[in-house]
Enzyme design. Structure first.
Site, PDB file in Angstrom:
ATOM      1  N   ASN A 393       0.818  -1.198   0.000  1.00 50.51           N
ATOM      2  CA  ASN A 393       0.000   0.000   0.000  1.00 50.51           C
ATOM      3  C   ASN A 393       0.857   1.255   0.000  1.00 50.51           C
ATOM      4  O   ASN A 393       0.967   1.935  -1.026  1.00 50.51           O
ATOM      5  CB  ASN A 393      -0.939  -0.035   1.212  1.00 50.51           C
ATOM      6  CG  ASN A 393      -2.031   1.013   1.128  1.00 50.51           C
ATOM      7  OD1 ASN A 393      -1.935   1.952   0.353  1.00 50.51           O
ATOM      8  ND2 ASN A 393      -3.065   0.851   1.923  1.00 50.51           N
ATOM      9  N   ASP A 394       1.494   1.542   1.130  1.00 52.03           N
ATOM     10  CA  ASP A 394       2.239   2.798   1.223  1.00 52.03           C
ATOM     11  C   ASP A 394       3.389   2.867   0.224  1.00 52.03           C
ATOM     12  O   ASP A 394       3.721   3.950  -0.247  1.00 52.03           O
ATOM     13  CB  ASP A 394       2.770   2.971   2.650  1.00 52.03           C
ATOM     14  CG  ASP A 394       1.619   3.059   3.656  1.00 52.03           C
ATOM     15  OD1 ASP A 394       0.560   3.577   3.272  1.00 52.03           O
ATOM     16  OD2 ASP A 394       1.788   2.596   4.793  1.00 52.03           O
TER      17      ASP A 394
END
Lengths: 466, 93
Positions: A393-394
């Site tokens: 995600n990040d």
């Protein structure tokens, strides 16, 4: 013959030879072709150091050390052969802690056993206690968090930093008493010695409890460095060059990894250890920043993949959680049979320890030359037909490049959004670890494939086979 | 004693610089085996542990030394074996 083997000069020369083997071994660990041989060379250095020590005439009885050796071999060998590759981070953390406590115990044994110790030896003993203690309790916390015995979130209380600083000064004061051995009526330096161990252990807890799961790669690398420094300090306690050299090598390697991990997150070490990213996160994001979310089902995803000429897989911790690495490799092979080029882009901090994703994919038989770094894949991202983001995600959040207000602004990312189509495999729309929204999900070329990563990938594999 | 100390400090400083040079070029693919392999090397403290455990330094020294031998051995044996297991999986087609 035995006299030569027991002589001090023979022991010291052998220790130097062992140090050389460690250096050669570490050098060869630097390339996939030679790494396994390097590990073997390094382990033969260790064997040599142990054997030379065993025949040395400083050792007069073997009963006790034999017990320690045999139990240690049994436990170590069992743990190493049974561990699952997904559990590697916690095992490394645990072994690391064991190295720390061993150095602490060596310092303690030397302190309690030797009658008159000089200033230098006492200082070295102080260092083994404080570094070894912090390494031990810190590694145990890391182990607990990684194996989910402890909650993985940040555990903090108000005034934590102040308490940490006070405890650190108490430890320094106790250390001064231990080293300079000044007289305090009724308070023997041995009490200071015992209290010092206690405070070292507590400081280790206070440093690691506030570390959240995604910052684990940094803290594991740092603790790895500490365990080396503790061994170096133990080398000064017993005046032994091989401990100093080997410990320093490990200390340096841990520091380099720590630095690489910090750079990969665009954060300083102080920020990882003392800062908390989530406190600044929520304010400057609102829901409309993320565009329309476009789900896709498996058969449509299959049609796009079937037509793709190049596919890039971006794995994250979610792949480890759902144990999807074998299914991912199978999908990769089917794509290759279909004439598609498949590569894997791995962010340095993906997962819970440095290189975590690489090990999982290697376990699943993915060729290591397909495992690429962000700097390799970003320049050619525009030519990629499909980017499959699995549980990451990040590390693919475009805000890191585009949104100056984002807490992760400036962090180097894998620019998946620039590929022609992005598939994002996710359980739900929950935010990533940093607790911030990811505009990638709403981009024009993004498609969400909701569900368990392993099931989704297996579904795609089944489509290819039918 | 003081001369020896200075010499050992010299060794320490050189070894740290050498460590930085050695590790700096390791590709990220190998970061986990590098860590666990380095971790096994930090078990070198087993040398000190063996001396404490086997020399005649009194009951406490023997007991603490034996505990140190146990922990350091787990660190060494487990660390090298698990690194070997991991590296065995890194293959090129």
């Amino acid at each position: 013959m035995m006299e030569i083997l027991q002589s001090e000069i023979f022991a010291n020369l052998s220790y130097i030879f062992a140090s050389m083997l460690f250096i050669f071994g570490l050098k060869q660990l630097g390339s996939p072709e030679t790494a396994q041989r390097g590990n073997l060379i390094s382990s033969s250095g260790m064997l040599l150091a142990v054997l030379v020590t065993l025949v040395n005439n400083q050792i007069i009885s073997y009963e006790w050390l034999a017990i320690g050796l045999i139990l240690g071999i049994l436990v170590g060998a069992t743990a190493a052969s049974l561990v699952k590759m997904t559990s590697m981070p916690e095992l490394v953390a645990l072994f690391n802690g064991f190295g720390g406590i061993a150095s602490l115990l060596v310092g303690s044994a030397e302190y309690l056993g030797t009658g008159s110790l000089g200033l230098i030896s006492l200082t070295a003993i102080f260092l083994t206690l404080i570094i070894g203690g912090v390494t031990f309790s810190g590694s145990l916390v890391a182990y607990g968090k990684l194996s989910e015995i402890l909650p993985g979130r940040q555990i903090t209380f108000t005034g934590q930093r102040v308490v940490l600083i006070i405890f650190f000064f108490i430890a320094l004061t106790l250390g001064a008493h231990l080293i300079f051995n000044f007289s305090l009526s009724g308070w023997s330096p041995v009490y200071s010695f015992l209290l010092l161990i206690f405070f070292a252990l507590v400081i280790g807890l206070l440093i690691t409890l506030p570390i959240g799961g995604a910052d684990m790669p940094v803290i594991i690398a740092l603790l790895n460095s500490y365990s080396g420094l503790a061994a170096s300090a133990a080398g000064f306690v017993i005046n032994n060059n091989v401990l100093i050299v080997a410990g320093a090598l490990v200390g340096a390697s841990g520091l380099i990894l720590t630095n690489i991990m910090c750079k990969a997150m665009n954060r300083s070490l102080a920020n990882v250890v003392f800062g908390s990213i989530s406190s600044t996160a929520s304010s400057n994001i609102n829901a409309e920043d993320v565009g329309e979310i476009k789900p896709i089902n498996i058969s449509d995803a299959y049609l796009i993949l079937e037509a793709a000429n190049s596919v890039l897989v971006v794995p994250g911790y979610g792949m480890a959680v759902s144990q999807a690495q074998h299914a991912v490799r199978e999908l990769g092979e089917l794509l290759e049979e279909n004439g598609c080029e498949v590569n894997y882009a791995i962010h340095p901090v993906a997962g819970r320890m440095p290189g975590h994703m690489n090990v999982l994919l290697a376990e699943a038989n993915v060729s290591y030359d397909q495992l690429q770094e962000p700097d390799d894949v970003n320049p050619v991202m525009d030519t990629i037909d499909v980017c499959i983001v699995i549980g990451a995600n990040d590390v693919v959040n475009p805000d890191a490049k585009e949104n100056e207000g984002s807490p992760i602004y400036g962090m180097p990312i894998i620019e998946a959004d620039r590929s022609k189509t992005v598939f994002i495999l996710k359980r739900s729309m929950a935010a990533g670890f940093a607790g911030i929204d990811n505009p990638l999900f709403g981009k024009e070329n993004s498609r969400m494939l909701f569900g368990d990563a392993k099931e989704s990938i297996s579904g795609l594999v089944a489509e290819f086979k039918s | 004693m003081d001369n020896l100390f200075v010499l050992l400090i010299f060794v320490l400083v050189l070894a740290i610089f050498l460590g930085f040079e050695l590790i700096n070029k390791v590709p990220s693919t190998l970061h986990t085996p590098l860590m666990s392999g380095a971790n096994a090397i930090s078990g070198i403290t087993i040398v000190g542990a063996l001396i404490s455990s086997g020399s005649d330094g009194g009951l406490w020294t023997t007991l603490l030394g034996t505990a140190a031998v146990f922990f350091a051995t787990v660190n060494v044996v487990g660390g090298y074996l698990v690194t070997n297991r991991m590296l065995g999986m890194f293959k090129k087609k």
